[in-house]
Each structure stands twice: as C-alpha cells, then as structure tokens.
Design an enzyme around this catalytic site. Structure first.
Site, PDB file in Angstrom:
ATOM      1  N   LYS A 139      26.985  37.781  39.826  1.00  0.00           N
ATOM      2  CA  LYS A 139      27.682  38.430  38.964  1.00  0.00           C
ATOM      3  C   LYS A 139      26.829  38.488  37.333  1.00  0.00           C
ATOM      4  O   LYS A 139      26.832  39.720  36.983  1.00  0.00           O
ATOM      5  CB  LYS A 139      28.962  37.975  38.692  1.00  0.00           C
ATOM      6  CG  LYS A 139      30.078  38.648  37.795  1.00  0.00           C
ATOM      7  CD  LYS A 139      30.421  40.266  38.538  1.00  0.00           C
ATOM      8  CE  LYS A 139      31.043  41.026  37.419  1.00  0.00           C
ATOM      9  NZ  LYS A 139      32.670  40.658  37.590  1.00  0.00           N
TER      10      LYS A 139
ATOM     11  N   GLY B 246      43.415  42.647  34.351  1.00  0.00           N
ATOM     12  CA  GLY B 246      44.653  42.236  34.216  1.00  0.00           C
ATOM     13  C   GLY B 246      45.840  42.823  35.002  1.00  0.00           C
ATOM     14  O   GLY B 246      46.609  42.395  35.755  1.00  0.00           O
TER      15      GLY B 246
ATOM     16  N   GLY C 264      44.562  44.304  30.135  1.00  0.00           N
ATOM     17  CA  GLY C 264      43.550  45.522  30.309  1.00  0.00           C
ATOM     18  C   GLY C 264      43.379  45.604  31.567  1.00  0.00           C
ATOM     19  O   GLY C 264      44.250  45.499  32.644  1.00  0.00           O
TER      20      GLY C 264
END
Length: 329
Positions: free
Chosen positions: A210, A18, A15
């Site tokens: 995060k 990646g 994706g």
C-alpha cells in the site's frame, strides 16, 4: 469476546473510508457508532450513512456523536482519519479506550506503530515524520493496536453519502506477526460486512504494498492532477512512477518486506482502478493538509536509517509541497 450485537464498535472519522465501513458493518446487523463533526454529524443523525458500491445502494442507521464521552468504552475502534489529524485526535479518544479495547488505525502511509512488536536493532524505534517526539505513542498503549491495510477507493459525494466503484479488501495483522483471537474477531467482523478480510502473519508486506501504491500515485497526482488510470498508463508518467517504485522497493526489501507484484503487474493493477482521483488530490482540491509526511517523508526517513538515498522520490515530494503551497495562496 465474539462477534455479536453486544459488541461495541465505533468508527472515528466520517469521511469516505469511515462511512464505507460504517455502512457495510451496520448493514450486516452489527450496531455501529461514529464520531463525526459539523454537517456530516447532522446528516448521519437524521438520514444515516449511504454507500453506493458494487453491491448497489447500502443505507444504514448508525449512532453519531461529536463527543467521545457520549459513547463510552468500546470493544473495537476503527480510526478512519487522515494521518495529519492524528496528533490532535488521539488525545481525545481516551473515553473510548478500555484495557481490552482493540484499536485499528485505518490510516494512509507508514504507521506510527511500525517498529512496535519487532525485534532487531530498530525494535521500538520512533519514526519522527509520523510520531514526532513520541506524541502519538504517548496517547495509546501500542499493545492495543491491530495493524490494518485497506484497499478501498471511495469518495464522498456529500456529507454521509459515499460512492465506491472497486472491490473492497482489508488485510489485518498483529504488529508482532502472530495470529490471535482478537485478529480473528476483527477479521470476522469485517468479513460479515461483505468486505473481503484477510488475516496476515506478515502485515508489513501488505503495508509496503500500500505504501508503494500511495507513494507512486498521491504526490504525483497533486503535481499533475492525473487520475490513477493516467498515472499508471500514460508513458511519461509511467517513467516517473517506475523510478519512485524502484527506489521504494529497495527500502521495502531492506526491511524484509516481500512485495507480491512485479512493477508491470503493479502498474496494470492500479491503472485498472480507472478514473479515480487519489485521496491526496481530493485533499489538495479541497484545501486540506496533505499526508506527505506519512506517505512520503516517513519512507525517506526509513531509507536514511538504512543509508539509502531516494533522490527522485524526494524531488516529487518537494514539487508536491510547492504545488500545494502555491495553490493555497
């Protein structure tokens, strides 16, 4: 083991994240293999991976396979998939994993390894929202995991072609908060690719930063369709964000995490990401499963372990689920 062309590096998942990692690492001269499927597999095999980011266009040749057995045992594996895919994916990775393999999950939300390597009353505890019945822990030796928090916004323009308009940052750390040779190995690998890479002795601090970003933006983006800039700058949305942020900040503190940003600085920083659609909104628009369990339910579960309620957060998660359910019909 040192960073060299002999290092066997694989990226699982092709994706946006990646492909960003693959393009950057391969462009640094380090050979990279990828596990991909369907049209994306075909494109990467024929044309490689293309990344458009602040450095310009980066086109890289990588080896792409659909079968882990074709790649064999790797030195470093980056798992760049959605949290929703992990239960089906991890059992397939055994051909890639040897006794010395370093596994770096690059996944949103609370990780299934969260309580690994820590002491105290929660040591070794399982988080049911992300690791029901211990299914994920059973697939992989937790001692082989290296923690990672990624601050990269990117989107896929077409299979194997990705665009990112913000700076790249990855923070890496051992689950037991110790510095190690393998931590420095992976940090150097990432740094040489042109991505800012930091080694942390408190990886859960970065992780909670995060988590706060994902929790305050992703579910709300599904409900409203708003971009990061809108979520963190429009007054009506900022009011809701502040409530979720404050609830989650209490939980982060309860687990000993230190957040480097005050609420206003946090909002200004994320509003500065611009007209970016969250990964969850992209998944929603594409009809894919949403990472609500890892990004939201796991935080609520952690809160319950401390006897703390998160009423606004739970309402937002419920609304996001209803929105996704109604859209899928």
């Amino acid at each position: 083991m040192s960073v060299s062309n002999a290092l066997r590096v694989s990226i699982v998942g092709a994706g946006a994240i990646g492909c960003t990692l693959a393009a950057r690492i391969a462009n640094s001269g380090q050979p990279v293999s990828m596990l991909a499927r369907g049209k994306t597999l075909e494109v990467i095999r024929s044309a490689g991976v293309t990344l458009f980011d602040l450095e310009g266009e980066c086109q890289a040749t990588v080896r792409a396979e659909s079968d882990c057995a074709a790649l064999g045992i790797q030195d470093v594996i980056f798992i760049c998939t959605k949290a929703t895919a992990l239960s089906g994916l991890l059992p397939e990775l055994s051909p890639l994993v040897g006794p010395e393999t370093i596994v770096v999950p690059v996944v949103n939300g609370v990780p299934w390894w969260y309580f690994h390597g820590v002491s105290g009353r929660h040591a070794g505890r399982r988080i049911e929202a992300v690791n029901p019945d211990g299914n994920l822990s059973a697939c992989l030796n937790l001692d082989q995991i290296l923690g990672c928090v990624i601050f990269i916004t990117a989107h896929t323009e077409s299979p194997g072609v990705v665009r990112s308009n913000n700076k790249h940052l990855m923070i890496l750390g051992e689950p037991n908060n110790q510095l190690s040779e393998r931590l420095e190995l992976v940090r150097t690998l990432i740094e040489r690719s042109g991505i800012e890479a930091r080694a942390s002795e408190t990886i859960r601090d970065a992780l909670w930063t995060k988590i706060l970003a994902n929790l305050t933006s992703n579910p709300l983006s599904v409900i409203t369709g708003a971009s990061l800039e809108q979520i963190y700058s429009q007054p009506e949305l900022k009011t809701i964000v502040s409530k979720v942020f404050n609830e989650a900040l209490v939980i982060a503190g309860a687990y000993g995490a230190r957040i480097a940003f005050d609420p206003q600085t946090f909002m200004t920083l994320w509003a500065g990401m611009g007209n970016v659609r969250t990964s969850m909104l992209q998944d929603h628009d594409a009809g894919r499963p949403l990472e609500l369990a890892a990004i939201g339910d796991a935080v609520v579960e952690l809160a319950a372990l401390q006897g703390i309620d998160m009423p606004v957060t739970k309402d937002i998660l419920a609304l996001a689920r209803i929105r996704a359910l109604n859209t899928s019909h």
